[in-house]
Design an enzyme around this catalytic site. Structure first.
Site, PDB file in Angstrom:
ATOM      1  N   GLU A 176     -40.674  -3.565  18.006  1.00  0.00           N
ATOM      2  CA  GLU A 176     -39.980  -4.853  17.824  1.00  0.00           C
ATOM      3  C   GLU A 176     -38.755  -4.952  18.738  1.00  0.00           C
ATOM      4  O   GLU A 176     -37.630  -5.150  18.294  1.00  0.00           O
ATOM      5  CB  GLU A 176     -39.602  -5.046  16.359  1.00  0.00           C
ATOM      6  CG  GLU A 176     -40.808  -5.166  15.459  1.00  0.00           C
ATOM      7  CD  GLU A 176     -40.479  -5.521  14.021  1.00  0.00           C
ATOM      8  OE1 GLU A 176     -41.300  -6.168  13.359  1.00  0.00           O
ATOM      9  OE2 GLU A 176     -39.394  -5.124  13.523  1.00  0.00           O
ATOM     10  N   GLU A 389     -48.471  -4.563  12.610  1.00  0.00           N
ATOM     11  CA  GLU A 389     -47.782  -4.582  11.323  1.00  0.00           C
ATOM     12  C   GLU A 389     -48.147  -5.868  10.608  1.00  0.00           C
ATOM     13  O   GLU A 389     -48.081  -6.949  11.189  1.00  0.00           O
ATOM     14  CB  GLU A 389     -46.256  -4.509  11.480  1.00  0.00           C
ATOM     15  CG  GLU A 389     -45.720  -3.172  11.929  1.00  0.00           C
ATOM     16  CD  GLU A 389     -44.193  -3.116  11.895  1.00  0.00           C
ATOM     17  OE1 GLU A 389     -43.577  -3.826  11.069  1.00  0.00           O
ATOM     18  OE2 GLU A 389     -43.627  -2.377  12.705  1.00  0.00           O
TER      19      GLU A 389
END
Length: 491
Positions: A176, A389
């Protein structure tokens, strides 16, 4: 269902939330090891001195994979995993970060993990940097704000790429990566110890309590640190390709995915601006190899001047990634009306969408949005995609007979798999799916264990009390059949 024959079904974890063993095997403290336990209402706080008599630090024991890895991998094998996303804790390989030689015990630990995965024919998907770095690099160099950290990172990457040839094929450079420019994440994502704010969780981190001057200084630092990460990522991609023809390296973006709240032109323009500056900014650089043109206006309007060293532009062009990965949990809306109600969730999703239901932790559930954004991403980049995810955090109940009935998780995962199937029919080259926290782990935002996402229950509470035994949830058996049928059996 039309998932490709070689589709990579699996699950995902991160070392600082799953591994534990924080001071064993030659490892020293990472930046994540300095975060205390939080909750939905109380942020996680950074403490310079680790004081276990006063605070509980969730990363220190987490789910204790360090001592349970054989048992855990056997459970993944029983489910039929094709791929397991995990991260390597940098401080386990280079305890201080600037060490001249790596820690052999750390190298040996991950080799044992990879060999165990290989025994079950599970491909590791390894994140090199997942929300942590050796604390010494933060304390001495101010983390990624210091350009020297690029060299330390590449030394770390070289050890990984050399040591694990034949054991690892898929790598991700930074988890991320766009999170570094979200709210008060300077320390959390970039190890910037001089950040004005070092707490996290419990709502949206927007820096409102900081002065305008303090907030602006933090923003400038975060964008400069992010530039260093982007250069480091590109250099790591180049190094991986030079080391082995087998290596494939991807980027990973936090799926801050939003819609306009209304069809007002102001809302349409605002969502375009938000999506560019928050979601597309990093992958535009990592996939296309250069800073996007729209960034220039943002820099000018926010008085941000990024320092480039000679050769940086060429480095970014040479180090583009092989595939695209992203996290997807929830969506929100963007509104030009400042009075619009914000979502409860603890990520920056924006304004509440009146058409969506919420999870127990206030995150809005939007499976159809996954199909929409898969199409948007593939249209933009035309690179293979993995959803690395995705999951539902819930306070599961361990029954007296040691069963866990989590129909809500089955339904959530089923609807997102259906959405992925539709995206594949739309023409998206989707190659893998690794739901988050496949075995229960500590939540990144709050540190809680009770915010469970896994198919396997870990008998531990928020304060690390419990047997740490593993128990299969109903979703374990369901997901096993999904994988066995390659996504054709979802009931």
């Amino acid at each position: 269902m039309n998932f490709p024959k070689n589709f990579l079904w699996g699950g995902a974890t991160a070392a600082n939330q799953f591994e534990g063993g924080w001071n064993e095997g030659g490892k020293l403290d990472s930046t994540a090891d300095h975060f205390t336990l939080g909750s939905r209402t109380e942020p996680r706080y950074f403490t310079e001195v680790i004081d276990t008599n006063k605070h509980y630090y969730p990363s220190h024991k987490a789910s204790d994979f360090y001592h349970h890895y054989k048992e855990d991998i056997a459970l993944l094998g029983e489910m039929g995993f094709k791929i397991f996303r995990m991260s390597i804790n940098w401080a386990r390989i280079f305890p201080n970060g600037d060490d001249k030689e790596p820690n052999q015990e750390g190298i040996d630990f991950y080799r044992k993990v990879f060999l165990e995965l290989k025994k079950y024919k599970i491909e590791p998907l390894v994140t090199i940097s997942h929300y942590e770095m050796p604390y010494h690099l933060s304390e001495k160099y101010d983390g990624w704000l210091n350009r020297k950290t690029i060299d330390f990172f590449l030394r770390y990457c070289k050890v990984l790429f050399d040591e694990y040839q034949g054991l690892v094929k898929y790598w991700i450079t930074f988890n991320e990566i766009n999170s570094l420019i979200l709210g008060g994440n300077g320390y959390f994502s970039g190890g910037i110890l001089s950040s004005s704010r070092k707490d996290m969780g419990a709502g949206i981190l927007d820096g409102e309590e900081l002065s305008v001057e303090e907030n602006h200084k933090d923003i400038v630092k975060q964008y400069q640190a992010l530039h260093h990460q982007l250069v480091a990522s590109a250099l790591a991609v180049k190094l991986a390709h030079e080391t082995s023809k087998e290596y494939e390296v991807g980027c990973m973006t936090a799926g801050i995915t939003q819609y306009p709240l209304t069809c007002k032109p102001e809302d349409m323009l605002l969502v375009q601006k938000e999506r560019r500056n928050i979601f597309y900014y990093c992958p535009d650089i990592q996939v296309k190899g250069e800073y996007p043109r729209y960034a220039q206006r943002f820099f000018e309007e926010n008085d941000i001047a990024i320092h480039f060293e000679e050769g940086d532009e060429e480095i970014l062009k040479q180090g583009t990634v092989d595939y695209f990965t992203f996290s997807y949990y929830s969506t929100g809306c963007v509104s030009s009306d400042e009075s619009a109600e914000k979502t409860e969730g603890n990520l920056i999703f924006g304004v509440e969408n009146p058409y969506l239901k919420k999870s127990q932790w206030g995150w809005q559930i939007d499976p159809k949005g996954l199909r929409y954004f898969l199409n948007e991403i593939y249209d933009r980049y035309e690179k293979p995609i993995m959803v690395v995810e995705n999951g539902l955090g819930q306070d599961d109940k361990l029954e007296a007979d040691k069963t866990i009935h989590d129909d809500y998780r089955i339904e959530y995962t089923k609807e997102h798999i259906l959405a992925m199937s539709e995206a594949i029919k739309d023409g998206v080259e989707l190659i893998g799916y690794t739901p988050w926290g496949c075995i229960d782990l500590a939540a990144a935002s709050t540190g809680e264990m009770k915010k469970r996402c896994g198919f396997v229950y870990v008998d531990a509470d928020d304060l690390g009390n419990g047997t740490y035994k593993r128990y299969k949830k109903d979703s374990f058996y369901w997901y096993k059949e999904v994988i066995k049928s390659n996504g054709t059996r979802l009931d």
